[in-house]
Structures are given as C-alpha cells and as structure tokens.
Write a protein that holds these residues in place. Structure first.
Motif, PDB file in Angstrom:
ATOM      1  N   VAL A  73       0.849  -1.186   0.000  1.00  0.00           N
ATOM      2  CA  VAL A  73       0.000   0.000   0.000  1.00  0.00           C
ATOM      3  C   VAL A  73       0.883   1.233   0.000  1.00  0.00           C
ATOM      4  O   VAL A  73       1.692   1.421   0.920  1.00  0.00           O
ATOM      5  CB  VAL A  73      -0.922   0.033   1.236  1.00  0.00           C
ATOM      6  CG1 VAL A  73      -1.858   1.245   1.168  1.00  0.00           C
ATOM      7  CG2 VAL A  73      -1.726  -1.256   1.355  1.00  0.00           C
ATOM      8  N   PHE A  75       1.597   5.014   0.649  1.00  0.00           N
ATOM      9  CA  PHE A  75       1.094   5.728   1.818  1.00  0.00           C
ATOM     10  C   PHE A  75       1.772   7.091   1.850  1.00  0.00           C
ATOM     11  O   PHE A  75       2.999   7.187   1.834  1.00  0.00           O
ATOM     12  CB  PHE A  75       1.480   4.901   3.057  1.00  0.00           C
ATOM     13  CG  PHE A  75       0.954   5.401   4.351  1.00  0.00           C
ATOM     14  CD1 PHE A  75      -0.321   5.065   4.768  1.00  0.00           C
ATOM     15  CD2 PHE A  75       1.734   6.204   5.175  1.00  0.00           C
ATOM     16  CE1 PHE A  75      -0.802   5.508   5.976  1.00  0.00           C
ATOM     17  CE2 PHE A  75       1.264   6.656   6.378  1.00  0.00           C
ATOM     18  CZ  PHE A  75      -0.025   6.303   6.788  1.00  0.00           C
ATOM     19  N   ALA A  76       0.975   8.146   1.855  1.00  0.00           N
ATOM     20  CA  ALA A  76       1.557   9.493   1.861  1.00  0.00           C
ATOM     21  C   ALA A  76       2.454   9.680   3.079  1.00  0.00           C
ATOM     22  O   ALA A  76       2.085   9.324   4.193  1.00  0.00           O
ATOM     23  CB  ALA A  76       0.438  10.530   1.890  1.00  0.00           C
ATOM     24  N   LYS A  77       3.653  10.224   2.852  1.00  0.00           N
ATOM     25  CA  LYS A  77       4.535  10.489   3.987  1.00  0.00           C
ATOM     26  C   LYS A  77       3.951  11.635   4.807  1.00  0.00           C
ATOM     27  O   LYS A  77       3.530  12.651   4.246  1.00  0.00           O
ATOM     28  CB  LYS A  77       5.936  10.872   3.487  1.00  0.00           C
ATOM     29  CG  LYS A  77       6.681   9.707   2.855  1.00  0.00           C
ATOM     30  CD  LYS A  77       8.064  10.117   2.399  1.00  0.00           C
ATOM     31  CE  LYS A  77       8.801   8.939   1.762  1.00  0.00           C
ATOM     32  NZ  LYS A  77      10.119   9.294   1.238  1.00  0.00           N
TER      33      LYS A  77
END
Lengths: 81, 777
Positions: A73, A75-77
């Motif tokens: 997945v 996933f935005a940091k």
C-alpha cells in the motif's frame, strides 16, 4: 503476484485504477514495473510515498523486498509533532 | 508479520526516578537561553508591521551608526532557495516555503515576518538598533479568511502556487494550495441505507503549541569556518540540515548541541532563529545569541492550523455505521505546510465502515506559517467526527461507548488510508473506559459527559545510539534525540533490560551532532520506539562482545558462554538450567571461574581487546498506531458560561509501557492541551492581520488550578513488530480531548455549539440563545 493498492493521489496517474497485481518482488523493480505500466506515474511521484508491506509502513523502502503474495500500500509520507 | 515479543521484564515497566529530575527541580538544567560566551553579541529581529507588502528597500545605515552595533543581515545574505527540495526531511518540503520565514525575500506575507536582523553588544542596544532599521514597504491587500482566500478575486498570497490534487492541473495560481480526496465504497448508497444521518460543521481555531520556553540559540563561527550552534530544539540534526540549506554553509561545518528543552510539542521541529544567529556570527566574527520574546513566539513561530470540518455520518437503528463523509478546510497560513493529509486520512480511522469519503483542502492566507503540533492535523478532524458520533449514538439511544465498540476497528480491518490494521487496542481501550468508575459517576444538574476515541499513526524513522562501558562496568548511553518526554529514562531502561543490569548503572545522555550517528527529530511518537531500537541493538551487540571477552578470559568456546542477569556465565560441564539454579541460590555468584560481572569484564577490557563500546543505527519499520479513549465530565455555570472540568479520564493503548509514569505524563499533558484548545485557546487577529492576544495573559492556557487530577489507564496491547511490544505514546493523547470536552459542555448546557473554543462569552451567548429558542417554542 503481489497486490498494490494506490492512494487517491496516485490514482490520478493510473487512470483511477486503485488496485493492481505486479510480478516484482522488490521495491526497485516495483517502481520500474509501475512506471512502465502507467507512464504518467513517474518514479518521482512514487518515491514521494512510503510503502506499507504487509502492514509494515516503511518510510524509505528503497532496498526492500517482499513476497509474491504480499499486499503493498502506497502511503503518503506525513510528519509527526 | 510478527515477531516473538518478550513479556517478562526486569526493568521495563518499572518506574525509576527520572535521570533529569534533580537538575530540573534545582534549576541546574541549562535551557536554550542559558548559554553565554565570551564576547557574545545579541541579535534582534526586525519584523514586518504589515500582513502583506512588497519590501522596497532596507536601510541599515542609522542602525550601524550606533556604537556597539556590529552586524546586520537580511534575505540578501541568504542564497535564493529556488525550487530546491529540503534534502533529508521526513516529508517533502520546499526550501522556498521555509527560507522566507527566516528572512522575508522581496515580500512579507504575514504580520511579524522576519525582515532583517541586527547584532549588538547588548540586548537593549540590539533592540534599539532594530528600531532604526528603515524598511520601505508597498502595502498590498491581504486575506485572512479561508473562504475569502478561495474567492476568484482574492489577493494571491503567492503567484506561483497552483492547486495540487485536482485533475486537470489548474493553469491559474490560487490560494487553494491542495485539494485531496480519498474514498471507498459507495458513499451515497451508505447514506441511503442509514436510519439516522447527522450532518454538521465544526470549527477548531488556530492556536499555538504553547511551549513555555521560547526559541533561543547561540551561534559561533571560528576562523576555519566551523559553526557551532547551541539551541533548544526537538532535533539537532534537523537544525544542522536546515541551517545548512538556508544559509548555504556546508553541513559538515556545522555542529549543533541541543540544550534542555522546555516544551516543543512539534513546534520545535523547525528553525526560526538559528540561521539568523549563524549569519550574524559569521559576519561579526563573534558569538551571537538570539532569544525570541513571548510576543515573537506567538506572532512568528508556527501556530497550529485552524480547521472547518463538515461531517455527514449515518447509521442503522442497531448502531451499525453505514457512511462517513468528511470535508476539511485547513488554514495553512502564508506557506503550504498544514497537516491536511493526516487530517483527511485519519478523521474516521477508529471506525469500520464500508462507505467513506474524505476531502481535505489546504488554503493559504496572510497569517504565520502553520507548523506541527502533536499528531498534526488529527485533532482537528477527529474533533468533528467524534462529536458527530456522539450525537448519532444519542439519537439512536445507544450508549456512546457501546456504539463505538460496535463499530470499532480491530486487527484485519482496512481503514480509509488502506494499510490493514495489525494487533491494535481500540476495543480494549473502550472496554477499559466503560469499566472505569468515572464512567459510572452520577451527573447532577448542569453537568454533562462526553466520550471520544482517537487514532494516531506514529512514526519510526532513523536513529542512532552509542554505548560506552566505563571501567567500573557502568554504561554511558548516547543518543541524539532531545528528551522532551522522558526518553533519557526509557533509553537507560531499554539498555538495562537488554543487558540485565540495574538501570541505576546506566547514564543516558543527549549529545551533539558530531558525537553520535544521525537521528531524526524527537517527534512523531518515535523516540522510545526508534531511538530505543538503536539502543537495544547496540546493547545487544555489546552483550555479544561481552560474551566473547568472557570466553577469552575463560579460554572456552563462545558457545559455552551465556549472558544471564547482567553477567557472563560459563556452563562448561553443567547444563545452563543447573547453572541458573546455582546463580539463583547464590552458590555460583562470586565464582570467577563460572561468572564474570560487568564490572569484572570492564576491568579486564584492556587485556581482552580494548574499550567496550557499541554503536548502532536503525531505520525503524516497527511503528504501529495508537488509540486513545477519553471521558470528560464538566459543570457549566449558566450565569457566566464558565466550564469546570469535574473528572477527566484518559485510556490509551500504549503497547508495552517502558516507564509507565512517563506514559501517564504524556496522556495527562495531551489531555490538558486538548482541554485548553477546546475551552479557551485561539488566535485572535484584527482585520489588519495583527495578532491581538500574543501573550499568556490574553492567550489562556489551562493552569493546574483549572483542572482536577487527570485519571489515566494504560492498556498494553503489544506492538507486534517490536521485540518488547513498544508503541509510540506522545501524540494520540491530544486527539480525543476536544470532542470529549465539547460533547460534555453541550450536554451540560443544552446547546449545540461546535465552534471552538467554548469560551465563557461564546458559551453564555449560546445558552441564552438556546433558552430564547425554547421560550419561543
């Protein structure tokens, strides 16, 4: 094959595809496979994201490997406080 | 993925006396403003009197004519940031969104933005010289409200910002800097399935992290171009990196030493004065100290984004959630930086629901650049969802904790952000809250109760640690993470646990950037987990080295040596179980043919290979989320609008609590900050964009006399990815208080006021309005 789940911001580059299967078993190959399959999905856009491999969120997955049945997945940091 | 998790501990889970306690209570601890160097100058920053203006010229001549004024600076002394991305940052940050905070370049974008600086031989002289710096401005129209900022004819804060996240990409610049959406299922079908739908708008104000210690630093440059910076910060390596990038000085020439820190809460994960002091030190050739005043801290250091959140939420009669929709509008101030992503991603992360939609928009205004505060973004959006959940449960006649238990996420559930949950403790936390005596306490007239649950993701990131064994067998544990919440204690305890030695023999220290490997900032609830993992790794390496040294002394194979209870033991000729029995009985305890203590091994280090030391670094991937549940009971004075907190209960899944007292402290501190945000704290700007309450007399944070004892319950569901089961604990505590307080107040007052803070005049007006409505009815 490993399953990749794209967040909404990356779906803008995948033609709204939210989920895809890949043959790659490591991150470097994954980036190449995805940017080859979706030309608008650049390596730069991918590398802005962390990657969760089977639930383990990895901030910089550059050298990571995964299994052929892994769930991946993007996933935005995000920053903490 | 899971690993074997240790459950039997000698040190972890105990409550040793904090190593920094005596220095702090006696005043010996040295904070950012406490360092003084010979020949030191004092810096003072000239700040903009306008919210939006072009800087036409800066004239330092009058200031420089004053005896004792030694150096000046402006953005002309800093390299043009261009489109550079700040390297090594946790998230992508553009240098042009940071450098102008240090010194405005061409334009000022908010009131009190730094424009120039002077260095002089005394504080008063520097302040006077700053007044004599003549800055000519061309005032521009400004915009302060997020809705006004999104209008087509709004003044543009930046003419090169285009909205991210919309397709097709816009061709006109906009103050709407980001517009993201996330979705799963069919949101409209979900609402069609619901028996009850609640739809409301909630407002959380811009506030400040409220740390007691202002930003402060001393910078010194020497004849070789070496820069030393002493400052209060959550991240000395971050200060080194940002100062290098902003000033153009080679990173390798900069050494940063973190002082003791008087609170940060996310607000000290960036720089404000360090690059200024550095440039002034370079230009003057003398050390320069800058200490921000409280007024400057409020006006020019990172406030916290305000948020307006629309929530629409539906459930069936049996309480099953069918749809959750959120739309969050966040004020980022003058530069893109708001935590809109976590606000959007995590608003409803506590709930299993097939149909969810979340939109987040970041808007730029002529206000100070927003910055991080514990669990950045989450408190604002969770406030909205949790208040709506309470109203939904009430409308369905279901106990709010039972409602949450019915819909709570658990292992295997997939939240909106897509990463399946592993072992988590939300349901256990809800059960603990339901069983707490405070939840059963009777309420009287004008009293109300609110419940809220919350989620935070927690971080891992990079950390390093070095351990040295002294000649007497005691340890120095060195890390690069400033201790903002008890990390020195937890580092010592983790080293002691791995090595099986008394924690009193471990001395933890926070050292400078030249003395230990790289560490990301103390933040993101990461230090005990990630830096602790580096300490554990180094301690494990040291344990193996100690076994090798013992094997060499005994002249036996390493396989014959065990590490047991802080000692090397040889089990040649007898089984390890038998030897352990002997050790427990004390019959083998002082036999150097069988047992060598840390002190004995350290004493022979010179003869067995030299000093005993180990260093380790990690990029921790073991972070797992935390959940919290709060219960708040209040009493409302209907004549004044004053709210008294009667009881406050925090329940949190902390994973294994390394030092439970510190975990409780984090829970209590987060609760108090959230209570303050709910009841009083807010930035009040006038129509010129000038902050009107830039001091603790007018910006009211809770004090001890405002509050009862905050009750705590630690739930320990082990992190399945950490060998001790540790999770982060520092951020999630600030997420549930606002909705718990707001719900309690509205229940007590008979109001539906969701425009925080619920300050006495606002609440009184709502009470009177509700009374008038009832009379009219």
């Amino acid at each position: 094959m490993a399953k990749v789940i794209f967040p909404s911001d990356l779906q803008a580059f995948t033609g709204d595809t939210a989920e895809v299967e890949v043959t790659s078993v490591n991150y470097r190959d994954l980036v190449a496979e995805l940017s080859g399959r979706y030309p608008a999905l650049t390596e730069e856009a991918i590398r802005k994201h962390a990657l969760a491999i089977d639930g383990m969120i990895i901030h910089n997955p550059f050298l990571e490997a995964f299994n052929s049945d892994s769930e991946l997945v993007f996933f935005a940091k995000i920053a903490g406080g | 993925m899971s690993i074997n998790i240790q459950t039997d501990f000698k040190t972890v889970g105990t409550r040793p006396i904090r190593p920094d306690g005596p220095d702090k209570v006696t005043g010996r601890a040295k904070y950012g403003a406490d360092l003084n160097l010979s020949g030191m100058l004092y810096g003072h920053i000239v700040r903009s009197p306008h919210a939006h203006a072009v800087i036409k010229s800066i004239d330092f001549s009058a200031a420089l004519a004053m005896p004792g004024v030694v150096a000046t600076m402006s953005a002309e002394d800093l390299p043009e940031p261009g489109d550079r991305i700040l390297p090594g940052a946790e998230i992508e940050m553009k240098l042009k969104d940071i450098s102008p905070i240090i010194m405005a370049r061409g334009k000022v974008l908010f009131h009190s933005q730094a424009v120039a600086a002077v260095a002089a031989t005394s504080e008063s002289l520097a302040a006077e010289a700053a007044k004599r710096v003549v800055v000519e401005y061309e005032v521009l129209p400004h915009v302060l409200d997020v809705h006004a900022a999104m209008a087509d004819d709004a003044p543009l804060v930046h003419d090169d910002v285009f909205t991210q996240g919309i397709d097709p990409a816009p061709t006109r610049p906009s103050n709407l800097s980001a517009d993201f959406e996330m979705a799963k299922g069919d949101i409209e079908a979900g609402f069609a399935e619901a028996d009850l739908v609640i739809e409301r708008t909630y407002n959380v104000p811009m506030c400040h992290q409220g740390y007691i210690e202002p930003h402060a630093c001393v910078a010194r440059s020497d004849e070789n171009g070496k820069i030393e910076i002493w400052c209060c910060t959550q991240g000395p390596f971050m200060v080194r990196n940002m100062t290098a990038e902003i000033t153009g000085i080679d990173l390798g020439k900069i050494k940063v030493t973190a002082s003791e820190i008087g609170g940060g809460f996310g607000g000290k994960t960036t720089v404000y004065v360090e690059p200024v002091a550095t440039i002034l030190a370079c230009k003057s050739g003398r050390p320069v100290k800058i200490v921000m005043s409280r007024d400057e801290v409020f006006r020019a250091s990172g406030p916290v984004s305000s948020a307006e959140t629309q929530v629409k939420i539906g459930a069936k009669k049996d309480g099953t959630l069918t749809a959750i929709k959120t739309d969050i509008l966040m004020d980022s101030g003058a530069f893109s930086s708001s935590p809109i992503l976590p606000a959007t991603m995590f608003a409803a992360a506590c709930y299993r629901c097939d149909n969810m939609h979340s939109r987040g928009r970041e808007v730029l205004t002529n206000k100070p650049k927003a910055w991080a505060y514990r669990a950045p973004g989450a408190p604002q959006s969770i406030m909205a969802v949790e208040c709506a959940v309470n109203e939904l449960a009430q409308g369905l006649g279901i106990d709010p904790i039972d409602f949450r238990l019915l819909n709570a996420v658990e292992e295997g559930d997939v939240p909106l952000f897509g990463v399946p949950f592993q072992s988590i403790g939300l349901k256990q936390s809800l059960e603990a809250a339901k069983n707490h005596p405070n939840y059963q306490a009777a309420l009287e007239q004008n009293q109300g109760r609110g419940v809220a649950a919350a989620f935070w993701i927690n971080a891992g990131l990079q950390s390093s640690a070095t351990i040295h064994v002294a000649e007497d067998g005691s340890l120095n544990v060195l890390t690069g993470n400033p201790d903002i919440g008890g990390s020195r204690a937890s580092m010592a305890m983790l080293a002691a646990e791995v090595l099986g030695i008394p924690v009193e023999t471990v001395r933890p220290s926070v050292v400078d950037t030249d003395s230990v490997g790289y560490c990301d900032t103390t933040g993101g609830s990461r230090t005990t987990l990630a830096t602790g993992s580096a300490v554990m790794k180094a301690a494990g390496m040291l344990r193996e080295e100690l076994k090798h040294r013992a094997a060499a002394i005994w002249n036996v194979d390493i396989k014959e040596v065990e590490w047991y209870d802080g000692m090397a033991v040889v089990h040649s000729g007898i089984g390890i179980d038998e030897l352990r029995d002997e050790l427990r009985a004390g019959t083998a305890g002082r036999n150097p043919e069988k047992v060598l203590t840390m002190a004995e091994l350290a004493a022979q280090a010179g003869a067995t290979g030299g000093p005993l030391t180990a260093s380790a670094s990690v990029h921790a991937h073991s972070a797992q989320p935390s959940f919290a549940v709060n219960i708040c009971d209040v009493q409302v004075d209907r004549d004044t609008g004053k709210v008294d907190i009667l009881r406050y209960t925090c329940v949190q899944d902390a994973g294994k609590a390394v030092h439970p007292a510190y975990v409780e402290g984090q829970m209590q501190g987060g609760a108090v900050q959230g209570i303050g945000w709910a009841l009083n704290e807010e930035y009040l700007f006038n129509d010129q964009g000038v902050l009107e309450n830039a001091g603790f007399l007018d910006y009211r944070i809770p004090v001890a006399s405002d509050l009862p004892m905050i009750d705590t319950v630690i739930v320990e569901v082990p992190n399945p990815l950490h060998p001790f089961g540790v999770r982060g604990v520092g951020e999630v505590p600030i997420c549930p208080p606002m909705p718990a307080v707001a719900t309690a107040v509205n229940r007590a007052a008979g109001t539906q006021l969701y425009d925080l803070p619920l300050s006495p005049p606002k609440l009184l007006a709502a009470i009177e309005g509700a009374g008038a409505d009832n009379e009219a009815a």
